[in-house]
Design a protein around this motif. Structure first.
Motif, short mmCIF file in Angstrom:
data_model
loop_
_atom_site.label_atom_id
_atom_site.label_comp_id
_atom_site.label_asym_id
_atom_site.label_seq_id
_atom_site.Cartn_x
_atom_site.Cartn_y
_atom_site.Cartn_z
N TRP A 193 13.39 18.13 -1.54
CA TRP A 193 12.30 17.22 -1.14
C TRP A 193 11.71 16.50 -2.33
N SER A 194 11.64 17.20 -3.48
CA SER A 194 11.09 16.51 -4.64
C SER A 194 11.97 15.35 -5.04
N LYS A 195 13.26 15.56 -4.91
CA LYS A 195 14.17 14.45 -5.24
C LYS A 195 13.98 13.30 -4.26
N GLN A 196 13.79 13.65 -2.97
CA GLN A 196 13.55 12.58 -2.00
C GLN A 196 12.24 11.87 -2.28
N ALA A 197 11.23 12.64 -2.61
CA ALA A 197 9.94 12.03 -2.81
C ALA A 197 9.92 11.11 -4.01
N ILE A 198 10.71 11.45 -5.05
CA ILE A 198 10.66 10.65 -6.27
C ILE A 198 11.65 9.51 -6.23
N GLU A 199 12.89 9.81 -5.79
CA GLU A 199 13.93 8.80 -5.89
C GLU A 199 14.30 8.16 -4.56
N LEU A 200 13.88 8.76 -3.42
CA LEU A 200 14.17 8.20 -2.09
C LEU A 200 15.66 7.94 -1.92
N GLU A 201 16.45 9.01 -2.16
CA GLU A 201 17.89 8.84 -2.05
C GLU A 201 18.43 9.27 -0.69
N GLU A 202 17.55 9.62 0.21
CA GLU A 202 18.03 10.01 1.53
C GLU A 202 18.59 8.78 2.24
N GLU A 203 19.59 9.02 3.01
CA GLU A 203 20.23 7.95 3.75
C GLU A 203 19.89 8.08 5.24
N GLU A 204 19.53 7.01 5.78
CA GLU A 204 19.21 7.00 7.20
C GLU A 204 20.43 6.54 7.98
N SER B 68 4.67 22.74 -2.00
CA SER B 68 4.95 21.84 -0.87
C SER B 68 5.11 20.43 -1.42
N TYR B 69 6.03 19.68 -0.85
CA TYR B 69 6.29 18.32 -1.30
C TYR B 69 6.11 17.34 -0.12
N ARG B 70 5.92 16.09 -0.48
CA ARG B 70 5.90 15.02 0.52
C ARG B 70 6.42 13.74 -0.10
N VAL B 71 6.89 12.87 0.77
CA VAL B 71 7.42 11.58 0.32
C VAL B 71 6.30 10.54 0.38
N THR C 58 -3.28 4.66 -8.08
CA THR C 58 -3.80 5.11 -6.78
C THR C 58 -2.74 5.83 -5.97
N LYS C 59 -1.58 6.12 -6.57
CA LYS C 59 -0.52 6.76 -5.81
C LYS C 59 -0.91 8.19 -5.47
N PRO C 60 -0.81 8.62 -4.22
CA PRO C 60 -1.12 10.01 -3.85
C PRO C 60 -0.12 10.95 -4.52
N HIS C 61 -0.58 12.21 -4.77
CA HIS C 61 0.31 13.16 -5.42
C HIS C 61 1.37 13.63 -4.44
N ILE C 62 2.53 14.00 -4.97
CA ILE C 62 3.66 14.34 -4.12
C ILE C 62 3.93 15.84 -4.11
N LYS C 63 3.22 16.63 -4.90
CA LYS C 63 3.46 18.07 -4.95
C LYS C 63 2.15 18.79 -5.04
N GLU C 64 2.06 19.90 -4.28
CA GLU C 64 0.88 20.73 -4.37
C GLU C 64 1.27 22.18 -4.13
N THR D 73 0.85 -1.20 0.00
CA THR D 73 0.00 0.00 0.00
C THR D 73 0.88 1.23 0.00
N TRP D 74 0.27 2.34 -0.49
CA TRP D 74 0.98 3.63 -0.50
C TRP D 74 0.94 4.23 0.89
N LEU D 75 2.08 4.76 1.33
CA LEU D 75 2.18 5.42 2.63
C LEU D 75 2.76 6.81 2.41
N ALA D 76 1.94 7.85 2.66
CA ALA D 76 2.35 9.24 2.42
C ALA D 76 2.88 9.85 3.70
N GLN D 77 4.05 10.55 3.59
CA GLN D 77 4.62 11.25 4.73
C GLN D 77 3.98 12.64 4.86
N GLU D 78 4.44 13.40 5.86
CA GLU D 78 3.89 14.73 6.07
C GLU D 78 4.37 15.70 4.97
#
Length: 1452
Positions: free
Chosen positions: A506-517, A456-459, A477-483, A438-443
Motif C-alpha cells: 500500500w505504501s508503494k501504491q500511495a507514493i507511486e500509484l503504480e496500481e493498474e486498473e 496503516s496506509y492510504r492513497v 497541504t498534502k494529507p499524510h499517507i501513513k499512521e 485538490t488533494w483527495l485521500a482514499q480510505e
C-alpha cells in the motif's frame, strides 16, 4: 413598309381600329433622329393586351414618303407585369376554350392547351379532351402569351421574344436562386438535409421540416410506405393544409405545389416563393430528402448620418447599421443578423460636417476627408497579459486605443471620439476560471499487523477540475499517507522470527500509484490488455506475458472491433513482466551464475501483494525481490540464487465486514434472435455481516453505492427476415353451442435493428401463411331465462296485472333452443315484469250479508303496481329541467335539474319509498324526496349517478342515471361493476321490515356503447346540419338545426336492444356506423314529430316527458318565414345560376339565366311579391316569375343591377328579404352577326357589347322542367328556340339559321342522380318464434337502411308466418270438479286446461296455444235460490272447514 398587324380575326380588327384612332389623336412630335429620316413621330402606346400576368403594348409610326423607309413601323414593350388572381386561369387555356363552340371536322370539342412546343411555341395548338386529337387552331397566339411555362419569354406578333427578369424585352437579366433579379445569391442560403421518421406506438405523424415564408426552389423526395402532408401558417396565424392523394398541381396560400407519385417514391417541387411557413410531415418508417433556398429574413440596413460631432469649425458624422426583419419591417436586435454567416455588417461611413469657421475662434483646423484610400479610425488592441492566477479564476487585461492610419501606412493614436462609430472592445476578461487541483485521500488500509503496533496506509491523489490525477497541488497541504495503528492482541512469537511488518504494497501504491486498473472497451480507440499468462517457469524467476490490443466499441451493433496500434492514443502498456512462483529445489543455480554474482545480489522481502479480497477477510503474500546489495535497487530475479529464495509468507488481510455491495447474476439468453432483443440479470444490494458465515442479507438499493449495474442490455441488434405476424383472434360468431367461427388478421412484417416494425406486402414473406380462421364456441351453452308471453289478466274486470312469463331454455348444437327444467336456471335472476291490465269495467256488487259470521264480505284489494316506462333518455343539449319516469335509463349533461317520478296505481304516492344503490335515499340540499313522492335533483352532478329504486308495496322499479362527461365520455359510477356489467344491489325487503335482503341484478352499463357512439356523431350533426335537412322532402318544411334538434332523445329499450343485436352480429365498421346514424335519424325525427321533450328551447322553462304533445309543430298557424341559406357562388363559367335570396350576388362572367330563389314556410301558404330598388317589379319575356315564386332573369346585363326584395304575406303577417345584384363589366363582341353589312360600332360605353350588325341570330333557352324522379336518376328538359332580332324586334326562325352561331344548347340533362334510399334486409331467421296458428309460427329478420337518410318508403316487414310442426298444438280440457255449493250465487267448479301437442300429446306452455281462445277453466254452478230453512245447509263440511281456517289465519 408597314407590317401586317392582324390575321383577320374580329378581335385583332377591333384592336387595330381603336389603336389607329387613338394614335392619330395622340401622336408626339418628331424627334431629332426622325427628322433625318422619312418616318413620322412615334404614336402613343396602345392598351396592354392583358390586364395582368404580363402583356404587350405597341406604338406605331407612319412613313411620310412614297419611297421605302428603312426600319420598322412598330415597336413593343411589356406591360401589366402583375400576377393574376388565382381564379383567372391560364391565358393559353382561355384561348383554346374559346374554340369550344366552333365545329372542327363536323364536331364540337373541349380543347386543352398544348404547352412548350419546341418548334413553334407561339402557335395555338390544342388537344381535344375526348379523342386526344392535337390541332393548330390559330397560326399565332395573342400577344403576351408565354412561350414556355417556366419562362418569362412572351409571344408578340407570332414570334417568341426574350424577356428578362426586369420585364424588359430583349433583356438577359436572370433571377438568382433567391429570386432577386440580377442578384448575386447573397440574400438566401441553401439548406439541404435528410430525415428518417421513427416508429413509436400511438404516434401517427412525424414532423420532417418547417420551411419558412418566402423560401424558393423547394424539392422533397419521400421514400417509404406513407405519404406527405403539408400545413401552412401565415404571419397572421391563419392555417391551411393539403393532403396529397394523387399526382397533380395543388395550391396553398397562393403557392403552386407540383406533386409527382412514382412507383418507389414521391417528389414534391415548389418553385416559390412560399406564401406562408410550410410544415411538412409524414407517417412512420419513411425517409425524406429535402433541399431549398431559405431567405435571409434578417438583413443589415445602413442608417442615415448621425448628427455632426461639432456645430462649427469642422467635425465628423457617421452612419451605422441596424438589423431589421424583412417580413415585418421592424428593427430587431443585432443577434438575429449575426446568426447568418453570409450577413456582413457594413462598415460605417464617415464624412465632414459643419466646416464653416466658428465666430468666436481664430480659425479652424483643416481635416483630411476620409475616402477609400484613407481608412477609418479604428480601435487597436494590445495582446492580453498573462492570467493573474493559474486556476481558481483570474483576470487578464489589455490596452485599447483609437488609432488612424495615414496614406503612407503610419499608425498614430488619435482622439477616441473618432472611433465611437464602433463599440469599444473589452479591456478586461476572466481567465482560468476552472477549480484548482485538490488533494483527495482514499480510505485507510487495515493495520499491517495482526497483533501489537503496526502501520496503516492510504492513497492520496492530486485531482484537477477534470477529475484526472495530475500534479499542481500544494505539497505543504498534502494529507499524510501513513499512521500508526495498534491491534489490542498480544504477540507471542520468537525473537528470531521474521519481522511482522514488511514494507506493504500500500505504501508503494500511495507514493507511486503504480496500481493498474481494469481497462474496458469504449467508443474511443483504447489499448485493452489481456489477462497475464502463466509464468514461463514453474519455479524460480520467470516471465509473464499478455496481449495488448487496440480496440473500439461499435455502438450500433454492440460489438468490439480490433484496430491497428497507431489508431490508439497514449503509451502502449507493457506486454511482459518478471514473475516468481516457488524456489527451485537443489543448491545449485540453474543458470550457473558465479559466486561473485551470488554475493552481489540477494533475496529480500518487499512488502505484501494486494489483498485477495477487498473486505470480509483475505490473504496477502509477501513479495520477494532480488536486491542489489550495493545500490539497493531491484534487479532481475535471474541474478539471485534460486536455492536461497526465502519461503512463502502469507498473512490475513481485510478482515473487516464488507459494506453493502451490488451482486449481479448471470445474463439470461437474448429475448429475441434478431431485431434487437434484451438480456436481463438480477442485480441486488447484498451484505455479508461476518466473514465466518456464508449468509448474505439482501438490502435496499439505497444502501449500496451508485451507480447500480444495469439489469438489462440489448442483444442481437440486426434486421430480422420478414415473417408472418398474427393479430389477436376476433370475437367468435357464436359464444357457445358449436358451429362458431372466429377470424384474425395475418400480416407480413419485418422487425428492424432499431426496434421498429416495418409492414411489407405479402409477397415478401413465405407462401405458407398461418391460419386466418378457426372454429370456436364449441362449449356447451348454459341455460338461460327466455321471456315468452304475457299471462292472462289477473281479473276479468277492473284493474289487474299481467306477468311476463319466463322459461328456462338451452341452446343445442343444431342452433335451436329447447326447454329444460327451471332448476337449471335457479342460479340466474329470473326476469320479472308486470304491467297493468283493464279487461272491462266491473258491475257494482252488493255486499255479502249472509256469511256464517254474519259479517260483511270484502272484495280482494288489488296489489299496487308501478306504471314504469321502458325508455332510454339521452340529453342532446343543455337545458334547465327534465322530467323522467322510472323503469329506464338516463344519460344527462351535468347541471341539469332532474325530476324523477314513480307513477303508481292502488298505492298512495306519499308512501313511496326510494333507494339508491340498495340503501335508503338520504335527502341532501340539492337532492330530496318531495311530498308527492318524486325525487328532485337540482343541478345534477357526477356523484348523483347510480341506480335509483322506487318501492310501492311489493312493486319495485329501477332507474339508472348516468352523467355525460366533458369529452362525450360517460362518468364512472361510484358502485363497483361486476365482470358482465351487472351491478348487485343489496336491497331491503320492506314487506319484512328490512329484516331480509335479496340481490337484484341491474345491467348498469347496458346501453353505454350505443350512447357513446351517438355522442360521437353529435359533432358531425352539429357541423353539417344534414340530418334536419333530410327529414323533409320539400324546402318549405326545412327548419334550421336549432329549431329541429331535440333537447332530449327518448328511445324505446326494445329498439336499442335490436340495434345491440345488429352490432353484436358483426355489423361493425361502416355498416355499424350506418346503424347508429339510422338510429339517430329515427330518434331525431320522432322527437321532432311528437314534440316530446323537444319543443322547449334550452333556455326556456321546464321540459316534460310524461305529457307529450302529439300535435306536430308544422300544423300550427304561423306567420311566413323566408329561409336564408349561405351559398358560395361558383367561379367557373355556368350557363344557369341559382342563388338563394339574402346573399350578395356578383356576376363576374355572362350567364344565360339567373334565378333568385325565395323559399318560404308558413301555415296558410304566403303570397310573394317582388320589388326592385323599392319599386314594383314589372315582368316581361326576359324577367319572369316562376311557379315556385322565384324570379328568373334571362341574359342579365348591366341594366339589371339593383336591390331585389321578396315579400311574403299571409293573414298572420309578412316578412321581406333582399339581395343586391351587381354585374361586373364584361365585353362581348357579336361578330358572328356581321355576315351582311360592313362593321359598325355602337353602344360600346353603355352595354359593353361591340355589336357589328344590327341584325343578330342567337339561341334562347327556357327554364328547366321539374325532375322526372326524386332519386335514382331522372331527367329534365327545356325548350330551345332560334331567335332572330332585328331593329328591336325578335321572332322565332328555323333552327338551321342558328347553327353557324355555335353549338345548340342541350335540351335535356340528368338530375337527382343520387341513389334512392331503400331498406336492406338480412335473411329470415329460423322458424321458432311464437305460434300464431295451426302449425304456424313466426320468423324474424333485421333491416338496415343502405343510405344514411330518412327513408320515405315503407319499411318492409321484419316478421312473417312460417310452417312448423312445433305449433301443431291444441287445448285439452279435463272434467269439471264438484260444485262448491248446492245453491245460491257463490258456487263454482273448475277443470284442468292444458296446451298439448297434437301428435305427441306432450304438454306445452300455454302461451304457445294463445292463438286460439283458451277454454274457461272455471264456471259458476248451482245458481239456485236457497230456501229460508236451508240457509244453514248451503255449505258442505269441507267448505265450512276451509272457511273457518281462513278466518282463524286472518285473525292471527
Amino acid at each position: 413598309t408597314t407590317s401586317n398587324l392582324s390575321d383577320g380575326s374580329p378581335e385583332e380588327y377591333g384592336k387595330l381600329y381603336f389603336s389607329i384612332i387613338q394614335q392619330d389623336n395622340s401622336r408626339t412630335a418628331r424627334s431629332e433622329d426622325d427628322r433625318d429620316t422619312l418616318w413620322d413621330a412615334w404614336g402613343s402606346w396602345s392598351e396592354c393586351s392583358r390586364t395582368c400576368g404580363g402583356g404587350a403594348s405597341y406604338s406605331l409610326r407612319r412613313c411620310l414618303s412614297s419611297k421605302i423607309c428603312e426600319g420598322q413601323n412598330i415597336k413593343y414593350r411589356t406591360c401589366s407585369n402583375v400576377d393574376c388572381p388565382p381564379d383567372v386561369g391560364d391565358f393559353r387555356a382561355q384561348q383554346c376554350s374559346a374554340h369550344a363552340d366552333v365545329r372542327y371536322q363536323g364536331h364540337y370539342h373541349e380543347w386543352l392547351p398544348v404547352y412548350n412546343d419546341p418548334e413553334n411555341p407561339c402557335t395555338l395548338k390544342c388537344k381535344a379532351r375526348s379523342s386526344g386529337l392535337v390541332v393548330e387552331l390559330a397560326p399565332k397566339v395573342l400577344d403576351g402569351t408565354r412561350c414556355y411555362t417556366e419562362s418569362l419569354d412572351m409571344c408578340i406578333s407570332g414570334a417568341c421574344q426574350i424577356v428578362g427578369c426586369d420585364h424588359e424585352l430583349g433583356s438577359t437579366a436572370k433571377e438568382d436562386s433567391c429570386g432577386v433579379c440580377n442578384g448575386d445569391g447573397s440574400s438566401c442560403r441553401l439548406v439541404r438535409g435528410h430525415y428518417k421518421t421513427q416508429h413509436a406506438s400511438g404516434k401517427t405523424e412525424d414532423t420532417v421540416v418547417t420551411i419558412p415564408y418566402k423560401s424558393r426552389h423547394v424539392r422533397l423526395v419521400l421514400k417509404g410506405p406513407d405519404h406527405l402532408y403539408v400545413e401552412s401558417k401565415t404571419l397572421q396565424g391563419l392555417k391551411g393544409e393539403v393532403v396529397f392523394d394523387k399526382a397533380g398541381q395543388y395550391h396553398l396560400e397562393n403557392t403552386s405545389l407540383d406533386y409527382q407519385k412514382l412507383s418507389d417514391k414521391e417528389v414534391l417541387r415548389i418553385t416559390g416563393p412560399l406564401g406562408a411557413d410550410f410544415t411538412f410531415s409524414t407517417g412512420a418508417d419513411s425517409v425524406i430528402q429535402y433541399i431549398y433556398y431559405q431567405p435571409i429574413i434578417h438583413r443589415w440596413r445602413e442608417t442615415d448620418f448621425f448628427p455632426c460631432s461639432v456645430t462649427c469649425g469642422g467635425g465628423y458624422q457617421l452612419t451605422s447599421a441596424e438589423c431589421f426583419d424583412l417580413r415585418t419591417g421592424h428593427v430587431v436586435v443585432d443577434q438575429y443578423c449575426h446568426y447568418y454567416p453570409e450577413n456582413v455588417k457594413p462598415k460605417p461611413k464617415l464624412q465632414e460636417c459643419n466646416m464653416e469657421p466658428c465666430l468666436d475662434s481664430d480659425g479652424y483646423k483643416q481635416i483630411m476627408p476620409y475616402d477609400l484610400y484613407h481608412p477609418l479610425p479604428r480601435w487597436e488592441n494590445s495582446p492580453w497579459t498573462a492570467c493573474s492566477t493559474s486556476c481558481g479564476g483570474g483576470i487578464q487585461s489589455r490596452s485599447v486605443s483609437c488609432v488612424e492610419e495615414d496614406m503612407q501606412g503610419t499608425i498614430t493614436p488619435t482622439d477616441e471620439w473618432k472611433c465611437l462609430y464602433a463599440s469599444k472592445t473589452a479591456i478586461l476578461q476572466p481567465c482560468n476560471t476552472f477549480d484548482c487541483p485538490t488533494w483527495l485521500a482514499q480510505e485507510w488500509s487495515p493495520c499491517t499487523v495482526t497483533c501489537g503496533q503496526g502501520l496503516s496506509y492510504r492513497v492520496v491523489l492530486c485531482i484537477d477540475h477534470r477529475g484526472i490525477h495530475t500534479g499542481g497541488c500544494n505539497p505543504t497541504t498534502k494529507p499524510h499517507i501513513k499512521e500508526e495503528c495498534l491491534v489490542p492482541v498480544p504477540c507471542f512469537k520468537p525473537m528470531d522470527a521474521l519481522p511482522v511488518e514488511a514494507k506493504p504494497v500500500w505504501s508503494k501504491q500511495a507514493i507511486e500509484l503504480e496500481e493498474e486498473e481494469e481497462v474496458t472497451v469504449t467508443e474511443e480507440p483504447t489499448f485493452v490488455p489481456g489477462p497475464w499468462q502463466a509464468c514461463s517457469r514453474t519455479c524460480g524467476a520467470g516471465i509473464q506475458r499478455r496481449t495488448i490490443k487496440c480496440q473500439v466499441l461499435l455502438s450500433f451493433s454492440q460489438t468490439v472491433a480490433d484496430l491497428p496500434d497507431d489508431e490508439c492514443d497514449g503509451v502502449k502498456p507493457a506486454s511482459s513482466q518478471p514473475c516468481y512462483r516457488t524456489p527451485c529445489s537443489g543448491g545449485k543455480e540453474e543458470d550457473g551464475r558465479t559466486s561473485q554474482r551470488e554475493e552481489l545480489h540477494d533475496w529480500e522481502y518487499e512488502g505484501f501483494t494486494e489483498c485477495s479480497q477487498s473486505c470480509g477477510g483475505g490473504v496477502q503474500e509477501a513479495v520477494v525481490i532480488c536486491l542489489n546489495k550495493q545500490t539497493r535497487e531491484t534487479a532481475d530475479q535471474s541474478l539471485c540464487v534460486s536455492g536461497r529464495r526465502p519461503p512463502q509468507l502469507l498473512q490475513a488481510c481485510k478482515s473487516q465486514p464488507c459494506p453493502p455491495r451490488w451482486e449481479t447474476g448471470n445474463w439470461t439468453s437474448c429475448s429475441a434472435t434478431c431485431g434487437v432483443g434484451l438480456m436481463t440479470r438480477t442485480v441486488a444490494c447484498t451484505h455479508r455481516p461476518s466473514p465466518d458465515t456464508n449468509h448474505t442479507a439482501v438490502l435496499r438499493d439505497v444502501d449500496c453505492h451508485s451507480p447500480k449495474p444495469s439489469p438489462v442490455q440489448a442483444c442481437n441488434r440486426f434486421d430480422c427476415p420478414p415473417t408472418w405476424q398474427t393479430l389477436d383472434w376476433g370475437q367468435c360468431s357464436r359464444s357457445c353451442g358449436g358451429g362458431g367461427v372466429q377470424r384474425r388478421r395475418v400480416l407480413c412484417k419485418q422487425r428492424l435493428a432499431d426496434g421498429s416494425i416495418l409492414e411489407l406486402p405479402d409477397t415478401f414473406c413465405s407462401s405458407q401463411s398461418t391460419a386466418k380462421q378457426q372454429a370456436c364456441g364449441s362449449q356447451e351453452c348454459p341455460p338461460q331465462w327466455v321471456t315468452t308471453d304475457w299471462t292472462q289478466c289477473s281479473v276479468s274486470c277492473g284493474s289487474g296485472v299481467q306477468t311476463l312469463q319466463a322459461v328456462c331454455r338451452k341452446l343445442g348444437e343444431n342452433g335451436h333452443y329447447w326447454t329444460v327444467d327451471p332448476k337449471n336456471c335457479s342460479l340466474l335472476a329470473r326476469p320479472i315484469r308486470v304491467r297493468p291490465c283493464f279487461p272491462k269495467l266491473c258491475k257494482r256488487k252488493r255486499p255479502i250479508k249472509d256469511l256464517p259470521s254474519g259479517g260483511r264480505g270484502h272484495s280482494i284489494k288489488p296489489d299496487p303496481t308501478i306504471l314504469a316506462h321502458r325508455n332510454v333518455y339521452i340529453q342532446w343539449k343543455k337545458g334547465k329541467k327534465v322530467h323522467l319516469i322510472v323503469g329506464g335509463f338516463a344519460y344527462l349533461l351535468p347541471w341539469t335539474t332532474v325530476v324523477l317520478r314513480c307513477p303508481t296505481r292502488h298505492f298512495r304516492k306519499g308512501h313511496i319509498q326510494w333507494l339508491k344503490e340498495g340503501k335508503p335515499l338520504v335527502s341532501v340540499p340539492h337532492l330530496f324526496i318531495t311530498t308527492p313522492g318524486y325525487v328532485k335533483i337540482q343541478q345534477v352532478r357526477a356523484a348523483d349517478a347510480g341506480v335509483y329504486t322506487c318501492i310501492a308495496g311489493k312493486a319495485r322499479e329501477h332507474f339508472v342515471l348516468q352523467i355525460i362527461g366533458s369529452k362525450r365520455k360517460l362518468s364512472v359510477p361510484e358502485p363497483q361493476l361486476l365482470a358482465n356489467g351487472r351491478q348487485t344491489l343489496r336491497m331491503p325487503d320492506v314487506t319484512t321490515a328490512r329484516e331480509r335482503f335479496h340481490e337484484l341484478p341491474v345491467i348498469f352499463n347496458r346501453y353505454d356503447n350505443i350512447v357513446e357512439q351517438l355522442l360521437k356523431l353529435q359533432a358531425t350533426v352539429s357541423d353539417k346540419k344534414t340530418i334536419t335537412n333530410n327529414f323533409h322532402s320539400s324546402d318549405k318544411n326545412r327548419l334550421t338545426l336549432e329549431d329541429s334538434t331535440p333537447f332530449l332523445l327518448v328511445a324505446d329499450t326494445h329498439r336499442l336492444d335490436e340495434v345491440m343485436n345488429n352490432l353484436s352480429e358483426g355489423l361493425g365498421g361502416p355498416p355499424g356506423v350506418q346503424v347508429i346514424a339510422q338510429l339517430l335519424s329515427e330518434l331525431t325525427v320522432r322527437q321532432g314529430e311528437s314534440n316530446e321533450s323537444t319543443h322547449h328551447p334550452a333556455e326556456s322553462a321546464e321540459l316534460s316527458t310524461h305529457k307529450p304533445n302529439i300535435k306536430s309543430q308544422t300544423s300550427r298557424l304561423r306567420s311566413p318565414i323566408i329561409i336564408q341559406r349561405k351559398e358560395k357562388v361558383a367561379t367557373t363559367p355556368q350557363s344557369d345560376m341559382v342563388i338563394s335570396l339574402g346573399n350578395p350576388i356578383l356576376l363576374q362572367k355572362p350567364v344565360d339565366t339567373l334565378v333568385l330563389k325565395c323559399l318560404t314556410i308558413g301555415h296558410r301558404k304566403p303570397s310573394l311579391t317582388w320589388m326592385k330598388n323599392g319599386k314594383q317589379l314589372h315582368f316581361s319575356s326576359r324577367i319572369q316569375l316562376l311557379p315556385s315564386g322565384s324570379l328568373q332573369i334571362q341574359s342579365p346585363s348591366k341594366g339589371d343591377e339593383g336591390l331585389y326584395t321578396c315579400t311574403a304575406r299571409n293573414a298572420l303577417g309578412s316578412t321581406s328579404l333582399s339581395s343586391w345584384l351587381q354585374i361586373a363589366v364584361f365585353y362581348t363582341i357579336k361578330y358572328l352577326c356581321s355576315r351582311q353589312r360592313s362593321p359598325s360600332v355602337s353602344n360600346f360605353s353603355s352595354s359593353n357589347v361591340i355589336v357589328l350588325l344590327p341584325t343578330c341570330i342567337r339561341w334562347r333557352v327556357d327554364a328547366w322542367s321539374p325532375c322526372s324522379a326524386t332519386c335514382g336518376g331522372g331527367s329534365q328538359t327545356r325548350i330551345i328556340r332560334c331567335i332572330k332580332s332585328s331593329e328591336g324586334e325578335s321572332k322565332e326562325v328555323v333552327s338551321e339559321q342558328c347553327h353557324p352561331t355555335g353549338r345548340k344548347p342541350s335540351s335535356n340533362r340528368a338530375c337527382n342522380v343520387m341513389p334512392c334510399v331503400r331498406w336492406g334486409a338480412t335473411s329470415w331467421g329460423p322458424c321458432h318464434g311464437q305460434c300464431v296458428g295451426p302449425s304456424l309460427a313466426t320468423q324474424h329478420r333485421h333491416h338496415i337502411k343502405l343510405l344514411i337518410s330518412v327513408c320515405v318508403c315503407g319499411r318492409p316487414s321484419s316478421l312473417k308466418n312460417c310452417s312448423t310442426d312445433t305449433c301443431s298444438l291444441q287445448w285439452r280440457v279435463g272434467p269439471w270438479t264438484q260444485c262448491t255449493a248446492s245453491c245460491g250465487r257463490h258456487g263454482f267448479q273448475s277443470r284442468l286446461v292444458t296446451c298439448v301437442h297434437q301428435r305427441t300429446a306432450k304438454a306445452i306452455r300455454e302461451h304457445q296455444c294463445m292463438w286460439r281462445p283458451r277454454p274457461p277453466s272455471w264456471q259458476r254452478c248451482n245458481i239456485l235460490s236457497c230456501g229460508r230453512g236451508e240457509r244453514g245447509q248451503r255449505w258442505s263440511g269441507d267448505t265450512w272447514f276451509i272457511y273457518n281456517q281462513r278466518r282463524k289465519r286472518k285473525k292471527d
